[in-house]
Design a protein around this motif. Structure first.
Motif, PDB file in Angstrom:
ATOM      1  N   SER A  67     -65.180  31.429  38.886  1.00  0.00           N
ATOM      2  CA  SER A  67     -64.294  30.720  37.956  1.00  0.00           C
ATOM      3  C   SER A  67     -62.974  31.477  37.864  1.00  0.00           C
ATOM      4  O   SER A  67     -62.960  32.678  37.599  1.00  0.00           O
ATOM      5  N   LEU A  68     -61.924  30.760  38.052  1.00  0.00           N
ATOM      6  CA  LEU A  68     -60.584  31.332  37.930  1.00  0.00           C
ATOM      7  C   LEU A  68     -60.058  30.929  36.551  1.00  0.00           C
ATOM      8  O   LEU A  68     -60.151  29.758  36.182  1.00  0.00           O
ATOM      9  N   CYS A  69     -59.526  31.880  35.830  1.00  0.00           N
ATOM     10  CA  CYS A  69     -59.180  31.613  34.421  1.00  0.00           C
ATOM     11  C   CYS A  69     -57.702  31.852  34.148  1.00  0.00           C
ATOM     12  O   CYS A  69     -57.309  32.905  33.611  1.00  0.00           O
ATOM     13  N   PRO A  70     -56.858  30.871  34.481  1.00  0.00           N
ATOM     14  CA  PRO A  70     -55.432  31.049  34.219  1.00  0.00           C
ATOM     15  C   PRO A  70     -55.119  31.016  32.725  1.00  0.00           C
ATOM     16  O   PRO A  70     -55.780  30.324  31.955  1.00  0.00           O
ATOM     17  N   GLY A  71     -54.105  31.786  32.364  1.00  0.00           N
ATOM     18  CA  GLY A  71     -53.473  31.610  31.051  1.00  0.00           C
ATOM     19  C   GLY A  71     -52.569  30.400  31.147  1.00  0.00           C
ATOM     20  O   GLY A  71     -52.809  29.487  31.948  1.00  0.00           O
ATOM     21  N   LEU A  83     -64.893  24.093  48.125  1.00  0.00           N
ATOM     22  CA  LEU A  83     -64.813  23.080  47.064  1.00  0.00           C
ATOM     23  C   LEU A  83     -64.069  23.694  45.883  1.00  0.00           C
ATOM     24  O   LEU A  83     -64.521  24.702  45.333  1.00  0.00           O
ATOM     25  N   VAL A  84     -62.955  23.091  45.524  1.00  0.00           N
ATOM     26  CA  VAL A  84     -62.203  23.577  44.364  1.00  0.00           C
ATOM     27  C   VAL A  84     -62.252  22.510  43.283  1.00  0.00           C
ATOM     28  O   VAL A  84     -61.670  21.432  43.432  1.00  0.00           O
ATOM     29  N   ASN A  85     -62.992  22.810  42.223  1.00  0.00           N
ATOM     30  CA  ASN A  85     -63.075  21.892  41.082  1.00  0.00           C
ATOM     31  C   ASN A  85     -61.953  22.258  40.121  1.00  0.00           C
ATOM     32  O   ASN A  85     -62.039  23.250  39.394  1.00  0.00           O
ATOM     33  N   ASN A  86     -60.913  21.450  40.181  1.00  0.00           N
ATOM     34  CA  ASN A  86     -59.704  21.788  39.429  1.00  0.00           C
ATOM     35  C   ASN A  86     -59.282  20.716  38.434  1.00  0.00           C
ATOM     36  O   ASN A  86     -58.660  21.023  37.427  1.00  0.00           O
ATOM     37  N   ALA A  87     -59.622  19.444  38.700  1.00  0.00           N
ATOM     38  CA  ALA A  87     -59.120  18.357  37.842  1.00  0.00           C
ATOM     39  C   ALA A  87     -59.451  18.639  36.382  1.00  0.00           C
ATOM     40  O   ALA A  87     -60.547  19.082  36.061  1.00  0.00           O
ATOM     41  N   GLY A  88     -58.486  18.384  35.529  1.00  0.00           N
ATOM     42  CA  GLY A  88     -58.743  18.628  34.114  1.00  0.00           C
ATOM     43  C   GLY A  88     -57.733  17.922  33.242  1.00  0.00           C
ATOM     44  O   GLY A  88     -56.631  17.599  33.679  1.00  0.00           O
ATOM     45  N   ILE A  89     -58.169  17.669  32.020  1.00  0.00           N
ATOM     46  CA  ILE A  89     -57.271  17.079  31.028  1.00  0.00           C
ATOM     47  C   ILE A  89     -57.409  17.876  29.727  1.00  0.00           C
ATOM     48  O   ILE A  89     -58.333  18.665  29.580  1.00  0.00           O
ATOM     49  N   LEU A 127     -64.980  27.138  43.995  1.00  0.00           N
ATOM     50  CA  LEU A 127     -64.030  27.759  43.080  1.00  0.00           C
ATOM     51  C   LEU A 127     -63.739  26.782  41.955  1.00  0.00           C
ATOM     52  O   LEU A 127     -63.265  25.667  42.198  1.00  0.00           O
ATOM     53  N   ASN A 128     -64.073  27.198  40.744  1.00  0.00           N
ATOM     54  CA  ASN A 128     -63.848  26.328  39.599  1.00  0.00           C
ATOM     55  C   ASN A 128     -62.638  26.824  38.826  1.00  0.00           C
ATOM     56  O   ASN A 128     -62.602  27.997  38.404  1.00  0.00           O
ATOM     57  N   VAL A 129     -61.660  25.951  38.669  1.00  0.00           N
ATOM     58  CA  VAL A 129     -60.485  26.349  37.897  1.00  0.00           C
ATOM     59  C   VAL A 129     -60.854  26.163  36.424  1.00  0.00           C
ATOM     60  O   VAL A 129     -60.898  25.039  35.916  1.00  0.00           O
ATOM     61  N   ALA A 130     -61.212  27.284  35.797  1.00  0.00           N
ATOM     62  CA  ALA A 130     -61.580  27.250  34.377  1.00  0.00           C
ATOM     63  C   ALA A 130     -60.315  27.476  33.577  1.00  0.00           C
ATOM     64  O   ALA A 130     -59.343  26.711  33.710  1.00  0.00           O
ATOM     65  N   SER A 131     -60.262  28.545  32.807  1.00  0.00           N
ATOM     66  CA  SER A 131     -59.101  28.782  31.947  1.00  0.00           C
ATOM     67  C   SER A 131     -59.362  30.055  31.163  1.00  0.00           C
ATOM     68  O   SER A 131     -60.530  30.465  31.009  1.00  0.00           O
ATOM     69  N   ALA A 132     -58.320  30.644  30.611  1.00  0.00           N
ATOM     70  CA  ALA A 132     -58.534  31.706  29.619  1.00  0.00           C
ATOM     71  C   ALA A 132     -59.420  31.163  28.507  1.00  0.00           C
ATOM     72  O   ALA A 132     -60.155  31.914  27.858  1.00  0.00           O
ATOM     73  N   CYS A 172     -61.110  32.240  48.569  1.00  0.00           N
ATOM     74  CA  CYS A 172     -61.706  31.307  49.541  1.00  0.00           C
ATOM     75  C   CYS A 172     -61.711  31.873  50.956  1.00  0.00           C
ATOM     76  O   CYS A 172     -62.179  31.209  51.881  1.00  0.00           O
ATOM     77  N   SER A 173     -61.197  33.073  51.124  1.00  0.00           N
ATOM     78  CA  SER A 173     -61.158  33.675  52.464  1.00  0.00           C
ATOM     79  C   SER A 173     -62.415  34.523  52.688  1.00  0.00           C
ATOM     80  O   SER A 173     -63.201  34.749  51.760  1.00  0.00           O
ATOM     81  N   ASP A 174     -62.564  35.034  53.894  1.00  0.00           N
ATOM     82  CA  ASP A 174     -63.700  35.915  54.164  1.00  0.00           C
ATOM     83  C   ASP A 174     -63.622  37.196  53.337  1.00  0.00           C
ATOM     84  O   ASP A 174     -64.654  37.786  53.004  1.00  0.00           O
ATOM     85  N   ALA A 175     -62.397  37.615  53.004  1.00  0.00           N
ATOM     86  CA  ALA A 175     -62.241  38.839  52.208  1.00  0.00           C
ATOM     87  C   ALA A 175     -62.867  38.699  50.825  1.00  0.00           C
ATOM     88  O   ALA A 175     -63.174  39.690  50.166  1.00  0.00           O
ATOM     89  N   GLY A 176     -63.073  37.448  50.385  1.00  0.00           N
ATOM     90  CA  GLY A 176     -63.656  37.225  49.055  1.00  0.00           C
ATOM     91  C   GLY A 176     -65.176  37.170  49.055  1.00  0.00           C
ATOM     92  O   GLY A 176     -65.778  36.858  48.019  1.00  0.00           O
ATOM     93  N   ALA A 177     -65.802  37.511  50.180  1.00  0.00           N
ATOM     94  CA  ALA A 177     -67.254  37.282  50.331  1.00  0.00           C
ATOM     95  C   ALA A 177     -68.123  37.981  49.285  1.00  0.00           C
ATOM     96  O   ALA A 177     -69.199  37.495  48.944  1.00  0.00           O
ATOM     97  N   SER A 178     -67.665  39.133  48.783  1.00  0.00           N
ATOM     98  CA  SER A 178     -68.509  39.862  47.816  1.00  0.00           C
ATOM     99  C   SER A 178     -68.164  39.542  46.372  1.00  0.00           C
ATOM    100  O   SER A 178     -68.753  40.110  45.447  1.00  0.00           O
ATOM    101  N   ILE A 179     -67.191  38.665  46.179  1.00  0.00           N
ATOM    102  CA  ILE A 179     -66.821  38.301  44.805  1.00  0.00           C
ATOM    103  C   ILE A 179     -67.540  37.010  44.476  1.00  0.00           C
ATOM    104  O   ILE A 179     -67.207  35.944  45.016  1.00  0.00           O
ATOM    105  N   THR A 180     -68.540  37.086  43.632  1.00  0.00           N
ATOM    106  CA  THR A 180     -69.254  35.856  43.255  1.00  0.00           C
ATOM    107  C   THR A 180     -69.791  35.973  41.838  1.00  0.00           C
ATOM    108  O   THR A 180     -70.076  37.068  41.354  1.00  0.00           O
ATOM    109  N   GLY A 181     -69.837  34.818  41.177  1.00  0.00           N
ATOM    110  CA  GLY A 181     -70.311  34.787  39.791  1.00  0.00           C
ATOM    111  C   GLY A 181     -69.293  35.333  38.812  1.00  0.00           C
ATOM    112  O   GLY A 181     -69.607  35.577  37.647  1.00  0.00           O
TER     113      GLY A 181
END
Ligand code: NAD
Length: 266
Positions: A188-192, A93-99, A144-149, A245-254
């Motif tokens: 949370s992914l935090c793009p500039g 689940l990727v929560n990305n929509a934003g305004i 995966l939540n697309v947050a922001s800087a 979102c891959s198996d390689a990311g299994a230990s990355i959380t929070g």
């Protein structure tokens, strides 16, 4: 070497706000990794149908589209029900929509505040609460939540956006802790600044709020924040998202992860 989808197994991904910008980039990367997709967002019906068909053909995956307006919890619920009944579970689940809306706090329109909190924050609660039971049943899931800087630092004139993005970072951490033993990660992914319609559209209002020209906004406000002096590329955010979102990311959380050209290192 097997393709990434063979390692991970075919999953179903739902990416909100995936008709444009970062969401479209992430959806494309997940389709390329071999996952079935549910697209969501606004746009011309014909263009979205072409996009849907192109992704299906190019990557050999099933792609559906749902036009739910995520400011409406009832529509969000219906989108999730439809996806769950067709695919059984939403594994990714990727929560990305934003305004965005730019104005001083004391001039900030109440309806803009409410819309930003609804779309950029509350929608992620409505989707996540419905996706988690299926993820728990399978013992595997990615939120995966697309947050922001702006989940980490503030900028003037973006009160609702900064509040929503800080909020989603907290929500993500809470979800991560609740499901940590269930094979499910939440990050949370935090793009500039990424050059997308969302950024392009805020330039005139930022110019007005700060008394600058539009070029000065690009050079002295947007890129000023980023030590690299470059916009982050959609493809860079998408590749990072696909990894998480891959198996390689299994230990990355929070985690609240910047991808911001050094912005929040300052
Ligand atoms: P964009 O405007 O290109 O895309 C936004 C997407 O959200 C579109 O598909 C749009 O149709 C959809 N959307 C908007 N309102 C919606 C609603 N009510 N219901 C359903 N879908 C809706 O913007 P973008 O820059 O790609 O932004 C995507 C995400 O990335 C947002 O959460 C944004 O806050 C975040 N972000 C963007 C930047 C940047 O610099 N562009 C930086 C950090 C974070």
């Amino acid at each position: 070497m097997p393709p990434p989808s063979a390692l991970l197994g075919k999953k179903t991904a739902l990416v909100t706000g995936s008709t444009s910008g970062i969401g479209l980039g992430i959806a494309t990367a997940l389709a390329a990794a071999g996952h079935d997709l549910v697209l969501n967002g606004f746009g011309e019906a014909e263009e979205i149908e072409l996009l849907r068909l192109e992704l299906e053909k190019l990557h050999g995956v099933r792609v559906r589209y749902n036009h739910a307006d995520l400011s409406d919890p009832v529509a969000t619920h219906a989108m999730m029900e439809q996806a769950l009944s067709e695919f059984g579970a939403i594994d990714i689940l990727v929560n990305n929509a934003g305004i965005q809306y730019v104005a001083p706090v004391d001039e900030f329109p109440i309806e803009k505040w409410n819309a930003i909190i609804a779309i950029n924050l509350s929608a992620a609660f409505h989707t996540t609460r419905m996706a988690l039971p299926g993820m728990k049943a399978k013992g595997w899931g990615r939120v995966l939540n697309v947050a922001s800087a702006h989940a980490l630092v503030a900028s003037p004139f973006k009160s609702a956006y900064v509040a929503a993005k800080h909020g989603i970072a907290g929500f993500t951490k809470t979800v991560a802790l609740e499901v940590a033993t269930r094979g499910i990660t939440a990050n949370s992914l935090c793009p500039g600044y990424v050059w997308t319609p969302l950024v392009e559209k805020q330039i005139p209002d930022t110019a007005k709020a700060r008394g600058l020209t539009e070029q000065q906004v690009i050079d002295d406000v947007l890129l000023h924040a980023q030590p690299t002096k470059q916009f982050v590329a959609i493809e860079q955010v998408a590749a990072y998202a696909a990894f998480l979102c891959s198996d390689a990311g299994a230990s990355i959380t929070g985690s609240v992860m910047p991808i911001d050209g050094g912005w929040t290192a300052q």
